[in-house]
Write an enzyme that holds these catalytic residues in place. Sequence first.
Site, PDB file in Angstrom:
ATOM      1  N   LYS A 284       0.828  -1.201  -0.023  1.00  0.00           N
ATOM      2  CA  LYS A 284       0.143  -0.028   0.250  1.00  0.00           C
ATOM      3  C   LYS A 284       1.092   1.313  -0.131  1.00  0.00           C
ATOM      4  O   LYS A 284       2.113   1.122   0.291  1.00  0.00           O
ATOM      5  CB  LYS A 284      -1.172  -0.058   1.161  1.00  0.00           C
ATOM      6  CG  LYS A 284      -2.027  -1.026   1.042  1.00  0.00           C
ATOM      7  CD  LYS A 284      -3.150  -0.969   2.203  1.00  0.00           C
ATOM      8  CE  LYS A 284      -4.315  -1.835   1.878  1.00  0.00           C
ATOM      9  NZ  LYS A 284      -5.209  -1.895   3.176  1.00  0.00           N
TER      10      LYS A 284
ATOM     11  N   ARG B 213      -3.145 -10.459   5.401  1.00  0.00           N
ATOM     12  CA  ARG B 213      -3.856 -10.472   4.020  1.00  0.00           C
ATOM     13  C   ARG B 213      -2.758  -9.732   3.152  1.00  0.00           C
ATOM     14  O   ARG B 213      -2.451  -8.589   3.087  1.00  0.00           O
ATOM     15  CB  ARG B 213      -5.052  -9.598   4.193  1.00  0.00           C
ATOM     16  CG  ARG B 213      -5.795  -9.570   2.856  1.00  0.00           C
ATOM     17  CD  ARG B 213      -7.122  -8.790   2.783  1.00  0.00           C
ATOM     18  NE  ARG B 213      -7.601  -8.598   1.547  1.00  0.00           N
ATOM     19  CZ  ARG B 213      -7.563  -7.701   0.723  1.00  0.00           C
ATOM     20  NH1 ARG B 213      -6.756  -6.821   0.949  1.00  0.00           N
ATOM     21  NH2 ARG B 213      -8.361  -7.908  -0.398  1.00  0.00           N
TER      22      ARG B 213
END
Length: 273
Positions: free
Chosen positions: A220, A254
Amino acid sequence: MTLNIKGKLFDLSSPIVMGIINLTSDSFYKGSRTDENSLLEKAGKMIDEGAKILDLGAYSTRPGAADIPVDLEIQRIESAVAILKKHYPDTILSVDTFRSEIAERSLKLGADIINDVSGGDADEKMWDVIKAKNAPYIIMHMRGTPQTMTSLTDYENVTKEVFYSLAEKVKNLRESGVSDLIIDPGFGFAKTLEQNYEMLKNLAYFKEIGVPLLVGVSRKSMIHKPLGINADSALNGTTAINMVALERGAKILRVHDVKEAVECVKLFNLINT
């Protein structure tokens, strides 16, 4: 730290890895984009590398992503769930959706978990589906929608506000009879870069809610922006943050890169046995 998945207890006393499979053409990380032709190969690779859960998403939730019609999301998800349940019947499948109709159809086809980025805020019928199907449910924290969330970051105390939002939802769902719950603080969703790191610093507080904690930071912008790189080059930074998350209580990572995350968990377990 167990989940009841279709009558079988799934142990989360030791952290596990969830592999991300995006069935979209516009997910923020190109390497995660998967079509029907590459689905089995990618899923098989993740399973071989140690993923315990595969998370299927057919709606891109990156900041500013375009909204797509329900019919298109249904088409993408139904096909993928059917294919994976046929070829990998023992693998736990999570469906990443905030739409109750998608959740209901996915569970009927054999999906095991619903992963809702809105935590029930985007669709008032979602919790009814979860209750009716008695399905494990991942409650993520987000404000607004993927189209509006970047403008909704006015927290007085991000950790406290996210904590109480998730805790209240866990309480309400438990009181209505749903017991298999997971929380996700929602790194990158309606949080600034600084707020993401403040929340990571205080991540251990979320253990007090009393349900398994999922962390999804893989590649991210909170990783690649401060390093002056892009998502393609953010694997090393992801691994570093994943280890911090494990140390502070994460039970599920995740990730896009399963092998590296599984190695991270193995080393974490060696340190903490």
